[in-house]
Write an enzyme that holds these catalytic residues in place. Sequence first.
Site, PDB file in Angstrom:
ATOM      1  N   THR A  46       0.822  -1.206   0.000  1.00  0.00           N
ATOM      2  CA  THR A  46       0.000   0.000   0.000  1.00  0.00           C
ATOM      3  C   THR A  46       0.856   1.256   0.000  1.00  0.00           C
ATOM      4  O   THR A  46       0.603   2.200  -0.763  1.00  0.00           O
ATOM      5  CB  THR A  46      -0.904   0.019   1.246  1.00  0.00           C
ATOM      6  OG1 THR A  46      -1.642  -1.197   1.325  1.00  0.00           O
ATOM      7  CG2 THR A  46      -1.861   1.189   1.205  1.00  0.00           C
ATOM      8  N   TYR A 109     -13.866  -5.019  -2.568  1.00  0.00           N
ATOM      9  CA  TYR A 109     -14.936  -4.729  -3.529  1.00  0.00           C
ATOM     10  C   TYR A 109     -15.768  -5.972  -3.819  1.00  0.00           C
ATOM     11  O   TYR A 109     -16.931  -6.036  -3.444  1.00  0.00           O
ATOM     12  CB  TYR A 109     -14.388  -4.100  -4.817  1.00  0.00           C
ATOM     13  CG  TYR A 109     -15.497  -3.631  -5.744  1.00  0.00           C
ATOM     14  CD1 TYR A 109     -16.361  -2.612  -5.339  1.00  0.00           C
ATOM     15  CD2 TYR A 109     -15.708  -4.208  -6.989  1.00  0.00           C
ATOM     16  CE1 TYR A 109     -17.395  -2.194  -6.150  1.00  0.00           C
ATOM     17  CE2 TYR A 109     -16.737  -3.791  -7.811  1.00  0.00           C
ATOM     18  CZ  TYR A 109     -17.577  -2.779  -7.398  1.00  0.00           C
ATOM     19  OH  TYR A 109     -18.594  -2.374  -8.199  1.00  0.00           O
ATOM     20  N   TYR A 135      -2.590 -10.117   5.169  1.00  0.00           N
ATOM     21  CA  TYR A 135      -2.684  -8.686   5.463  1.00  0.00           C
ATOM     22  C   TYR A 135      -4.141  -8.353   5.761  1.00  0.00           C
ATOM     23  O   TYR A 135      -4.978  -8.364   4.860  1.00  0.00           O
ATOM     24  CB  TYR A 135      -2.146  -7.886   4.280  1.00  0.00           C
ATOM     25  CG  TYR A 135      -2.108  -6.383   4.463  1.00  0.00           C
ATOM     26  CD1 TYR A 135      -2.232  -5.786   5.719  1.00  0.00           C
ATOM     27  CD2 TYR A 135      -1.923  -5.546   3.364  1.00  0.00           C
ATOM     28  CE1 TYR A 135      -2.179  -4.409   5.865  1.00  0.00           C
ATOM     29  CE2 TYR A 135      -1.862  -4.167   3.502  1.00  0.00           C
ATOM     30  CZ  TYR A 135      -1.994  -3.609   4.755  1.00  0.00           C
ATOM     31  OH  TYR A 135      -1.943  -2.239   4.904  1.00  0.00           O
ATOM     32  N   ARG A 140      -9.350  -0.367   4.925  1.00  0.00           N
ATOM     33  CA  ARG A 140      -9.200  -0.170   3.480  1.00  0.00           C
ATOM     34  C   ARG A 140     -10.027  -1.158   2.652  1.00  0.00           C
ATOM     35  O   ARG A 140     -10.341  -0.879   1.495  1.00  0.00           O
ATOM     36  CB  ARG A 140      -7.727  -0.283   3.082  1.00  0.00           C
ATOM     37  CG  ARG A 140      -6.889   0.905   3.535  1.00  0.00           C
ATOM     38  CD  ARG A 140      -5.449   0.777   3.061  1.00  0.00           C
ATOM     39  NE  ARG A 140      -4.629   1.908   3.480  1.00  0.00           N
ATOM     40  CZ  ARG A 140      -4.361   2.983   2.745  1.00  0.00           C
ATOM     41  NH1 ARG A 140      -4.856   3.084   1.532  1.00  0.00           N
ATOM     42  NH2 ARG A 140      -3.611   3.957   3.210  1.00  0.00           N
ATOM     43  N   LYS A 163      -0.100  -9.667   9.163  1.00  0.00           N
ATOM     44  CA  LYS A 163       0.043  -8.229   9.377  1.00  0.00           C
ATOM     45  C   LYS A 163      -1.318  -7.727   9.829  1.00  0.00           C
ATOM     46  O   LYS A 163      -2.275  -7.679   9.053  1.00  0.00           O
ATOM     47  CB  LYS A 163       0.495  -7.520   8.099  1.00  0.00           C
ATOM     48  CG  LYS A 163       0.628  -6.010   8.268  1.00  0.00           C
ATOM     49  CD  LYS A 163       0.994  -5.316   6.968  1.00  0.00           C
ATOM     50  CE  LYS A 163       1.046  -3.800   7.136  1.00  0.00           C
ATOM     51  NZ  LYS A 163       1.328  -3.095   5.872  1.00  0.00           N
ATOM     52  N   ILE A 206       5.293  -4.028  10.410  1.00  0.00           N
ATOM     53  CA  ILE A 206       5.583  -3.588   9.045  1.00  0.00           C
ATOM     54  C   ILE A 206       5.250  -2.103   9.030  1.00  0.00           C
ATOM     55  O   ILE A 206       4.088  -1.716   9.102  1.00  0.00           O
ATOM     56  CB  ILE A 206       4.796  -4.388   8.007  1.00  0.00           C
ATOM     57  CG1 ILE A 206       5.282  -5.844   8.016  1.00  0.00           C
ATOM     58  CG2 ILE A 206       4.958  -3.793   6.616  1.00  0.00           C
ATOM     59  CD1 ILE A 206       4.531  -6.769   7.076  1.00  0.00           C
TER      60      ILE A 206
END
Length: 295
Positions: A46, A109, A135, A140, A163, A206
């Site tokens: 990202t 989405y 992740y 997000r 993560k 991270i």
Amino acid sequence: MAHLFEGVGVALTTPFTDNEVDYDALEQHVQYVLGQGVQAIVVNGTTAESPTLTSAEKDTILETVVKLVDGQIPVIAGTGNNNTQASIEASQRAKSLGADAVMLITPYYNKTNQRGLIEHFTTIADAVQLPVVLYNVPSRTNMTIEPETVQTLSEHDYIVALKDATNDFDYFDEVSRLVDTSEFTLLSGNDDNVADFYQKGGHGVISVIANVIPSDFQALYEAAQRGEDVTRQFQPIQNLLQATSVDVNPIPIKVLTAAEGYGNYEVRLPLVPLPEKERDVLEEAYQSYKAGVKA
């Protein structure tokens, strides 16, 4: 199996000059963080503005970083998206280019359910046979990997780390209870919670801010591992992190990487740079931080 890494992994920015990847700046940046004690480098995530990078750019960036790192620490490639087959292909390319692991975001989405997450991640891991970092960043993706799903996935030979960007310690506690933390690596995806994350048994982070203060952030982790109360040591970093919260990542951090000479202050649309006034305030906060560290 040993943890993938412990301590600070840097979520590397992508430097641009005239809207093109600045590979000279990239090399300088990698050499800098490598010499400052980071324990892993994550590329094409990202923070790297990966949705705006072409496949060719991603491959060249990864090749560049792998060559410079030369096996000293793990290089982790962000290869996940909401298309399972495309994630497999990207992960296979990353493996062929020398990545030590891949990081896979939850589908967005066309988000799925928990059964779909299990199928998505295990299908990729089976096809690529390279260590996988899950992740989880619901802010997000509007999708979370439930603790029980993490438990199921952690039993896969190649799924080795999480993560966790939920910033939810109830979630962290439940995941910690369900997985074998002696083998499965728990990494924070939020720079601002690391003091508590380490205290609770997290293995590392991270990090975005480690693009510019890698040795300070690694020193904080090492102090926590010695059993020290790092609250006071963390406060100046926390102040800097507050200044970077002026806009969405990676818009603010690229002000600071540009200030250090790693490319121009450029982001690719749909991201837009900070207005000059806000940029000046952030640069002042960064210079104040550095002056305080040196004092």
